[in-house]
Design a protein around this motif. Sequence first.
Motif, PDB file in Angstrom:
ATOM      1  N   MET A   1       0.820  -1.180   0.000  1.00 21.84           N
ATOM      2  CA  MET A   1       0.000   0.000   0.000  1.00 21.84           C
ATOM      3  C   MET A   1       0.872   1.255   0.000  1.00 21.84           C
ATOM      4  SD  MET A   1      -3.482  -0.738   2.150  1.00 21.84           S
ATOM      5  CE  MET A   1      -2.799  -0.642   3.767  1.00 21.84           C
ATOM      6  N   ASP A   2       1.685   1.385  -1.013  1.00 25.37           N
ATOM      7  CA  ASP A   2       2.570   2.540  -1.103  1.00 25.37           C
ATOM      8  C   ASP A   2       1.806   3.831  -1.345  1.00 25.37           C
ATOM      9  OD1 ASP A   2       4.711   0.881  -0.732  1.00 25.37           O
ATOM     10  OD2 ASP A   2       5.096   0.625  -2.866  1.00 25.37           O
ATOM     11  N   ASN A   3       0.674   3.748  -2.029  1.00 26.81           N
ATOM     12  CA  ASN A   3      -0.066   4.961  -2.346  1.00 26.81           C
ATOM     13  C   ASN A   3      -1.160   5.272  -1.323  1.00 26.81           C
ATOM     14  OD1 ASN A   3      -1.709   2.829  -3.014  1.00 26.81           O
ATOM     15  ND2 ASN A   3      -2.548   3.811  -4.817  1.00 26.81           N
ATOM     16  N   ALA A   4      -1.181   4.568  -0.198  1.00 29.33           N
ATOM     17  CA  ALA A   4      -2.215   4.778   0.819  1.00 29.33           C
ATOM     18  C   ALA A   4      -2.019   6.127   1.503  1.00 29.33           C
ATOM     19  CB  ALA A   4      -2.168   3.665   1.853  1.00 29.33           C
ATOM     20  N   LYS A   5      -3.148   6.759   1.833  1.00 26.76           N
ATOM     21  CA  LYS A   5      -3.069   8.019   2.562  1.00 26.76           C
ATOM     22  C   LYS A   5      -3.491   7.787   4.014  1.00 26.76           C
ATOM     23  CE  LYS A   5      -7.618   9.656   1.064  1.00 26.76           C
ATOM     24  NZ  LYS A   5      -8.320  10.728   0.378  1.00 26.76           N
ATOM     25  N   HIS A   6      -3.053   8.688   4.868  1.00 26.23           N
ATOM     26  CA  HIS A   6      -3.404   8.585   6.280  1.00 26.23           C
ATOM     27  C   HIS A   6      -4.899   8.789   6.427  1.00 26.23           C
ATOM     28  CE1 HIS A   6      -3.533   9.366  10.588  1.00 26.23           C
ATOM     29  NE2 HIS A   6      -2.406   8.675  10.627  1.00 26.23           N
ATOM     30  N   ILE A   7      -5.497   8.102   7.365  1.00 24.79           N
ATOM     31  CA  ILE A   7      -6.949   8.160   7.544  1.00 24.79           C
ATOM     32  C   ILE A   7      -7.438   9.579   7.837  1.00 24.79           C
ATOM     33  CG2 ILE A   7      -6.990   7.634  10.012  1.00 24.79           C
ATOM     34  CD1 ILE A   7      -9.429   5.766   9.233  1.00 24.79           C
ATOM     35  N   LEU A   8      -6.619  10.409   8.468  1.00 21.83           N
ATOM     36  CA  LEU A   8      -7.019  11.779   8.770  1.00 21.83           C
ATOM     37  C   LEU A   8      -7.116  12.648   7.516  1.00 21.83           C
ATOM     38  CD1 LEU A   8      -5.052  12.439  12.068  1.00 21.83           C
ATOM     39  CD2 LEU A   8      -7.435  11.729  11.788  1.00 21.83           C
ATOM     40  N   ASP A   9      -6.607  12.169   6.402  1.00 23.80           N
ATOM     41  CA  ASP A   9      -6.715  12.869   5.128  1.00 23.80           C
ATOM     42  C   ASP A   9      -7.928  12.405   4.321  1.00 23.80           C
ATOM     43  OD1 ASP A   9      -4.372  14.324   5.584  1.00 23.80           O
ATOM     44  OD2 ASP A   9      -3.126  12.725   4.756  1.00 23.80           O
TER      45      ASP A   9
ATOM     46  N   TRP B   1     -13.809  11.875   7.834  1.00 21.09           N
ATOM     47  CA  TRP B   1     -14.308  13.084   8.482  1.00 21.09           C
ATOM     48  C   TRP B   1     -15.820  13.228   8.347  1.00 21.09           C
ATOM     49  CZ3 TRP B   1     -11.792  14.763  12.238  1.00 21.09           C
ATOM     50  CH2 TRP B   1     -10.413  14.699  12.259  1.00 21.09           C
ATOM     51  N   PHE B   2     -16.365  12.783   7.231  1.00 22.07           N
ATOM     52  CA  PHE B   2     -17.820  12.797   7.082  1.00 22.07           C
ATOM     53  C   PHE B   2     -18.459  11.908   8.142  1.00 22.07           C
ATOM     54  CE2 PHE B   2     -21.715  10.889   5.556  1.00 22.07           C
ATOM     55  CZ  PHE B   2     -22.472  12.022   5.326  1.00 22.07           C
ATOM     56  N   ASN B   3     -17.899  10.732   8.356  1.00 18.30           N
ATOM     57  CA  ASN B   3     -18.450   9.810   9.343  1.00 18.30           C
ATOM     58  C   ASN B   3     -18.263  10.313  10.771  1.00 18.30           C
ATOM     59  OD1 ASN B   3     -19.665   7.519   7.930  1.00 18.30           O
ATOM     60  ND2 ASN B   3     -17.649   7.355   7.018  1.00 18.30           N
ATOM     61  N   VAL B   4     -17.183  11.014  11.042  1.00 20.18           N
ATOM     62  CA  VAL B   4     -17.006  11.627  12.359  1.00 20.18           C
ATOM     63  C   VAL B   4     -18.120  12.656  12.582  1.00 20.18           C
ATOM     64  CG1 VAL B   4     -15.537  13.173  13.725  1.00 20.18           C
ATOM     65  CG2 VAL B   4     -14.529  11.218  12.549  1.00 20.18           C
ATOM     66  N   ALA B   5     -18.354  13.501  11.584  1.00 17.06           N
ATOM     67  CA  ALA B   5     -19.413  14.506  11.701  1.00 17.06           C
ATOM     68  C   ALA B   5     -20.785  13.845  11.823  1.00 17.06           C
ATOM     69  CB  ALA B   5     -19.384  15.440  10.499  1.00 17.06           C
ATOM     70  N   ALA B   6     -21.007  12.787  11.064  1.00 18.55           N
ATOM     71  CA  ALA B   6     -22.291  12.082  11.105  1.00 18.55           C
ATOM     72  C   ALA B   6     -22.542  11.470  12.477  1.00 18.55           C
ATOM     73  CB  ALA B   6     -22.342  11.001  10.028  1.00 18.55           C
ATOM     74  N   ALA B   7     -21.493  11.113  13.183  1.00 17.14           N
ATOM     75  CA  ALA B   7     -21.636  10.545  14.527  1.00 17.14           C
ATOM     76  C   ALA B   7     -21.769  11.639  15.588  1.00 17.14           C
ATOM     77  CB  ALA B   7     -20.438   9.660  14.852  1.00 17.14           C
TER      78      ALA B   7
ATOM     79  N   ARG C   1     -10.491   6.215  -4.442  1.00 12.78           N
ATOM     80  CA  ARG C   1      -9.533   5.550  -5.328  1.00 12.78           C
ATOM     81  C   ARG C   1      -8.258   5.127  -4.606  1.00 12.78           C
ATOM     82  NH1 ARG C   1     -13.424   4.848  -7.880  1.00 12.78           N
ATOM     83  NH2 ARG C   1     -14.150   6.114  -9.588  1.00 12.78           N
ATOM     84  N   VAL C   2      -8.033   5.712  -3.430  1.00 10.05           N
ATOM     85  CA  VAL C   2      -6.788   5.465  -2.701  1.00 10.05           C
ATOM     86  C   VAL C   2      -7.129   4.840  -1.356  1.00 10.05           C
ATOM     87  CG1 VAL C   2      -4.746   6.561  -1.709  1.00 10.05           C
ATOM     88  CG2 VAL C   2      -5.726   7.480  -3.799  1.00 10.05           C
ATOM     89  N   PRO C   3      -6.482   3.739  -0.995  1.00  8.68           N
ATOM     90  CA  PRO C   3      -6.742   3.133   0.312  1.00  8.68           C
ATOM     91  C   PRO C   3      -6.226   4.034   1.445  1.00  8.68           C
ATOM     92  CG  PRO C   3      -4.927   2.004  -0.785  1.00  8.68           C
ATOM     93  CD  PRO C   3      -5.478   2.990  -1.756  1.00  8.68           C
TER      94      PRO C   3
END
Length: 67
Positions: free
Chosen positions: A1-9, A14-20, A60-62
Amino acid sequence: MDNAKHILDSKTFWFNVAAAVLPLLEANLHLMRDYLPDGGYLFYMCAVSVANIYLRSITRVPVTLKG
């Protein structure tokens, strides 16, 4: 997973944090109760589900928890 981004990005994260957080705030502060019709929470849950489906469809990016 070289192209994976950090979950905070992740917009989905963030949508799910707001939804909760929004229902928790409403339950304690009664910010939206006067503005929502009967069945407002049902509409909210359906809207959150549709938005999640959309966000997942454009993903598109894990993500990863590691930096």
